[in-house]
Design a protein around this motif. Sequence first.
Motif, PDB file in Angstrom:
ATOM      1  N   GLY A 184      86.448   2.132  74.197  1.00  0.00           N
ATOM      2  CA  GLY A 184      86.591   1.316  75.396  1.00  0.00           C
ATOM      3  C   GLY A 184      86.419  -0.176  75.145  1.00  0.00           C
ATOM      4  N   VAL A 185      86.485  -0.576  73.855  1.00  0.00           N
ATOM      5  CA  VAL A 185      86.320  -2.002  73.536  1.00  0.00           C
ATOM      6  C   VAL A 185      87.692  -2.640  73.358  1.00  0.00           C
ATOM      7  CG1 VAL A 185      85.347  -3.664  71.888  1.00  0.00           C
ATOM      8  CG2 VAL A 185      84.154  -1.512  72.343  1.00  0.00           C
ATOM      9  N   ASN A 186      87.916  -3.733  74.086  1.00  0.00           N
ATOM     10  CA  ASN A 186      89.176  -4.458  73.991  1.00  0.00           C
ATOM     11  C   ASN A 186      89.147  -5.366  72.778  1.00  0.00           C
ATOM     12  OD1 ASN A 186      91.539  -4.513  75.401  1.00  0.00           O
ATOM     13  ND2 ASN A 186      90.512  -5.147  77.315  1.00  0.00           N
ATOM     14  N   ALA A 187      90.072  -5.186  71.844  1.00  0.00           N
ATOM     15  CA  ALA A 187      90.089  -6.076  70.680  1.00  0.00           C
ATOM     16  C   ALA A 187      91.533  -6.433  70.365  1.00  0.00           C
ATOM     17  CB  ALA A 187      89.443  -5.377  69.497  1.00  0.00           C
ATOM     18  N   SER A 188      91.721  -7.575  69.749  1.00  0.00           N
ATOM     19  CA  SER A 188      93.065  -8.000  69.382  1.00  0.00           C
ATOM     20  C   SER A 188      93.355  -7.547  67.953  1.00  0.00           C
ATOM     21  CB  SER A 188      93.163  -9.526  69.491  1.00  0.00           C
ATOM     22  OG  SER A 188      94.005 -10.021  68.489  1.00  0.00           O
ATOM     23  N   LEU A 189      94.474  -6.826  67.807  1.00  0.00           N
ATOM     24  CA  LEU A 189      94.851  -6.328  66.478  1.00  0.00           C
ATOM     25  C   LEU A 189      95.077  -7.495  65.516  1.00  0.00           C
ATOM     26  CD1 LEU A 189      95.510  -3.917  64.708  1.00  0.00           C
ATOM     27  CD2 LEU A 189      97.807  -3.881  65.667  1.00  0.00           C
ATOM     28  N   ILE A 190      95.648  -8.566  66.021  1.00  0.00           N
ATOM     29  CA  ILE A 190      95.918  -9.737  65.168  1.00  0.00           C
ATOM     30  C   ILE A 190      94.596 -10.340  64.668  1.00  0.00           C
ATOM     31  CG2 ILE A 190      96.865 -12.093  65.165  1.00  0.00           C
ATOM     32  CD1 ILE A 190      99.028 -11.068  67.077  1.00  0.00           C
ATOM     33  N   ASP A 191      93.621 -10.465  65.597  1.00  0.00           N
ATOM     34  CA  ASP A 191      92.313 -11.020  65.193  1.00  0.00           C
ATOM     35  C   ASP A 191      91.624 -10.098  64.183  1.00  0.00           C
ATOM     36  OD1 ASP A 191      92.775 -13.056  66.906  1.00  0.00           O
ATOM     37  OD2 ASP A 191      91.300 -12.452  68.427  1.00  0.00           O
ATOM     38  N   LEU A 192      91.699  -8.776  64.438  1.00  0.00           N
ATOM     39  CA  LEU A 192      91.046  -7.824  63.531  1.00  0.00           C
ATOM     40  C   LEU A 192      91.648  -7.918  62.136  1.00  0.00           C
ATOM     41  CD1 LEU A 192      90.606  -4.583  65.683  1.00  0.00           C
ATOM     42  CD2 LEU A 192      88.798  -5.998  64.721  1.00  0.00           C
ATOM     43  N   CYS A 193      92.977  -8.043  62.096  1.00  0.00           N
ATOM     44  CA  CYS A 193      93.672  -8.124  60.814  1.00  0.00           C
ATOM     45  C   CYS A 193      93.254  -9.391  60.072  1.00  0.00           C
ATOM     46  CB  CYS A 193      95.176  -8.099  61.053  1.00  0.00           C
ATOM     47  SG  CYS A 193      96.098  -7.543  59.644  1.00  0.00           S
ATOM     48  N   ALA A 194      93.129 -10.495  60.805  1.00  0.00           N
ATOM     49  CA  ALA A 194      92.710 -11.760  60.184  1.00  0.00           C
ATOM     50  C   ALA A 194      91.287 -11.629  59.640  1.00  0.00           C
ATOM     51  CB  ALA A 194      92.795 -12.890  61.202  1.00  0.00           C
ATOM     52  N   GLU A 195      90.406 -10.963  60.406  1.00  0.00           N
ATOM     53  CA  GLU A 195      89.020 -10.779  59.948  1.00  0.00           C
ATOM     54  C   GLU A 195      88.960  -9.938  58.681  1.00  0.00           C
ATOM     55  OE1 GLU A 195      86.461  -9.176  63.075  1.00  0.00           O
ATOM     56  OE2 GLU A 195      87.129 -10.810  64.374  1.00  0.00           O
ATOM     57  N   VAL A 196      89.757  -8.844  58.683  1.00  0.00           N
ATOM     58  CA  VAL A 196      89.785  -7.950  57.517  1.00  0.00           C
ATOM     59  C   VAL A 196      90.240  -8.736  56.282  1.00  0.00           C
ATOM     60  CG1 VAL A 196      91.099  -6.034  56.487  1.00  0.00           C
ATOM     61  CG2 VAL A 196      90.096  -5.776  58.754  1.00  0.00           C
ATOM     62  N   ARG A 197      91.283  -9.539  56.445  1.00  0.00           N
ATOM     63  CA  ARG A 197      91.806 -10.313  55.317  1.00  0.00           C
ATOM     64  C   ARG A 197      90.795 -11.349  54.819  1.00  0.00           C
ATOM     65  NH1 ARG A 197      97.177  -9.379  54.617  1.00  0.00           N
ATOM     66  NH2 ARG A 197      98.359  -8.858  56.489  1.00  0.00           N
ATOM     67  N   ALA A 198      90.117 -12.014  55.777  1.00  0.00           N
ATOM     68  CA  ALA A 198      89.141 -13.052  55.389  1.00  0.00           C
ATOM     69  C   ALA A 198      87.996 -12.427  54.602  1.00  0.00           C
ATOM     70  CB  ALA A 198      88.612 -13.756  56.637  1.00  0.00           C
ATOM     71  N   ARG A 199      87.532 -11.256  55.071  1.00  0.00           N
ATOM     72  CA  ARG A 199      86.402 -10.598  54.390  1.00  0.00           C
ATOM     73  C   ARG A 199      86.849 -10.101  53.014  1.00  0.00           C
ATOM     74  NH1 ARG A 199      82.546  -6.313  55.883  1.00  0.00           N
ATOM     75  NH2 ARG A 199      83.429  -5.854  57.924  1.00  0.00           N
ATOM     76  N   ASP A 200      88.046  -9.531  52.940  1.00  0.00           N
ATOM     77  CA  ASP A 200      88.599  -9.063  51.658  1.00  0.00           C
ATOM     78  C   ASP A 200      88.635 -10.202  50.651  1.00  0.00           C
ATOM     79  OD1 ASP A 200      89.164  -6.608  52.632  1.00  0.00           O
ATOM     80  OD2 ASP A 200      91.330  -6.705  52.321  1.00  0.00           O
TER      81      ASP A 200
END
Length: 231
Positions: A170-186
């Motif tokens: 039930g959490v609203n999240a932006s796929l684009i933001d999540l993808c950017a976060e994943v890439r930054a952490r990687d």
Amino acid sequence: MSAGQAPPPVIAVDGPSGVGKGMVTRWLAQQLGWHRLDSGALYRILALAARAAGVNLDDADAVAACAPGLDIRFVGATEADEAILVGGQDWTRVVRAETTGGLASRIATAPAVRAALLQRQRDFRLPPGLVADGRDMGTVVFPDAALKIFLEASAEARAERRWRQLSQAGVNASLIDLCAEVRARDDRDRKRAIAPLAPAADAVVVDSTHMKPDEVLAEIGHLLRQKSLSA
Ligand code: C5P
């Protein structure tokens, strides 16, 4: 352990964030009846504890100095009943928060911080065996692991899995933001000078980009049998 006795066996499961290491290590620990180490949680807890103590997270020595005093207990074996207790308080939700992963990866670039957590991770190696998940389990913490698995999946696939999990919760999240976060952490994990995220030379790489969870577990089960590892 007495002198001359072989240390308990370890299975190292490394890989980037959101690749399914938690699912794989929980399954392995349950199949084998072994202990489990979630090393990322230690970095997350240390970052939170340092921040709560008013320490500047860029001051590596000050962050590292917070490590010895931490009283950490992991309770429960499944994702649903898992609890992370720090000083007797339930920190589970804040430890698992997306933003805490970012804080952890910031402090994890510092050699002093990694050194401060090294023995603490090795202390989880207890009979009958340990399944350890992280970024450097097979390369640095347990270089003598009996089986080293390196899980891979594209950043897009990992962001999408995370997005589905959050949507179901039930959490609203932006796929684009999540993808950017994943890439930054990687990027931060793979490019850091010390213990960068990379498969050990003797690791088996499992790319799950196009695999379902049960297909990944079937592959891991196959690796276990190849190594004659069982409860
Ligand atoms: O695995 P998890 O997402 O909980 O880890 C949080 C962060 O802690 C990672 O992005 C990584 O920077 C750091 N970490 C690490 N070495 C480990 C485990 C985690 O550097 N063994």
